[in-house]
Design a protein around this motif. Structure first.
Motif, short mmCIF file in Angstrom:
data_model
loop_
_atom_site.label_atom_id
_atom_site.label_comp_id
_atom_site.label_asym_id
_atom_site.label_seq_id
_atom_site.Cartn_x
_atom_site.Cartn_y
_atom_site.Cartn_z
N TYR A 1 26.09 -24.34 -10.22
CA TYR A 1 25.09 -24.90 -10.51
C TYR A 1 25.37 -26.18 -9.98
CZ TYR A 1 22.76 -21.69 -13.50
OH TYR A 1 22.07 -20.43 -14.09
N ASP A 2 26.82 -26.73 -10.09
CA ASP A 2 27.31 -28.00 -9.71
C ASP A 2 28.52 -27.98 -9.30
OD1 ASP A 2 26.88 -30.81 -9.23
OD2 ASP A 2 27.90 -31.34 -11.22
N PHE B 1 19.19 -24.62 -19.45
CA PHE B 1 20.25 -24.09 -18.91
C PHE B 1 21.65 -24.43 -19.72
CE2 PHE B 1 17.68 -24.34 -15.14
CZ PHE B 1 17.40 -22.93 -14.82
N TRP C 1 26.11 -18.19 -10.58
CA TRP C 1 25.44 -19.31 -9.68
C TRP C 1 26.12 -20.65 -10.04
CZ3 TRP C 1 21.61 -18.99 -6.58
CH2 TRP C 1 20.96 -20.12 -6.05
N HIS D 1 28.47 -19.83 -19.77
CA HIS D 1 28.43 -20.95 -18.69
C HIS D 1 30.07 -21.54 -18.66
CE1 HIS D 1 24.42 -21.38 -17.32
NE2 HIS D 1 24.22 -20.67 -18.48
#
Length: 162
Positions: free
Chosen positions: A96-97, A51, A94, A61
């Motif tokens: 992710y964290d 990713f 999304w 990202h």
């Protein structure tokens, strides 16, 4: 207590390393409930490589630090395209964290980081923000529900042994 509004900025390389180390350690702890720690560690490292092939510089990202007005960092987040959708067609982001640093927990900063993440998602042209939460993480589930997140899918599991 209500948290101050947070602003998001790109992580520095040392912040990225620390965030990756923490995220991977937490993921290994969770996966080790289902498999050997060695296999869990291998899967987690493979996931990061898949990713975030270019680490902090991975296109599309956002690896960000959340700061309050004084410039103090209170947490961080990783936001990117929803990998569950076909490449090039995704309108969904999304989370992710997300991490609120221990000294700032239970003070509203989780909601503030979510709000700032949602603003970033909208600026990027994404139309929704999804996330995954471990089923027994009641504090996180409560945070997401307070902030308007709905369950869209649920995976269930039961251990059976002879």
């Amino acid at each position: 207590m209500d948290a101050q509004k947070v602003t998001l900025r790109k992580m520095t390389p040392p912040e990225y390393e620390a965030a990756t180390e923490r995220r991977e350690a937490e993921s290994v702890r969770e996966l080790s409930k289902l498999m050997s720690e060695e296999l869990a560690r291998e899967r987690v490292h493979q996931g990061t490589a898949q990713f975030l092939p270019d680490g902090l510089e991975t296109a599309g990202h956002h690896l960000v630090v959340a700061e309050i007005g004084s410039g103090e960092a209170v947490g961080n987040a990783w936001i990117g395209p929803d990998s569950r959708q076909a490449s090039g067609t995704t309108s969904a982001a999304w989370l992710y964290d997300i991490n609120v640093f221990p000294a700032f927990r239970r003070r509203g900063y989780g909601s503030a980081i979510l709000s700032a993440a949602e603003e970033l998602v909208a600026r990027e042209g994404w139309t929704s923000l999804g996330l995954n939460v471990v089923g027994d993480n009641e504090a996180a589930i409560a945070l997401y529900r307070r902030n308007g997140y709905d369950v869209t899918s649920m995976y269930l599991r039961k251990s059976v042994q002879q």
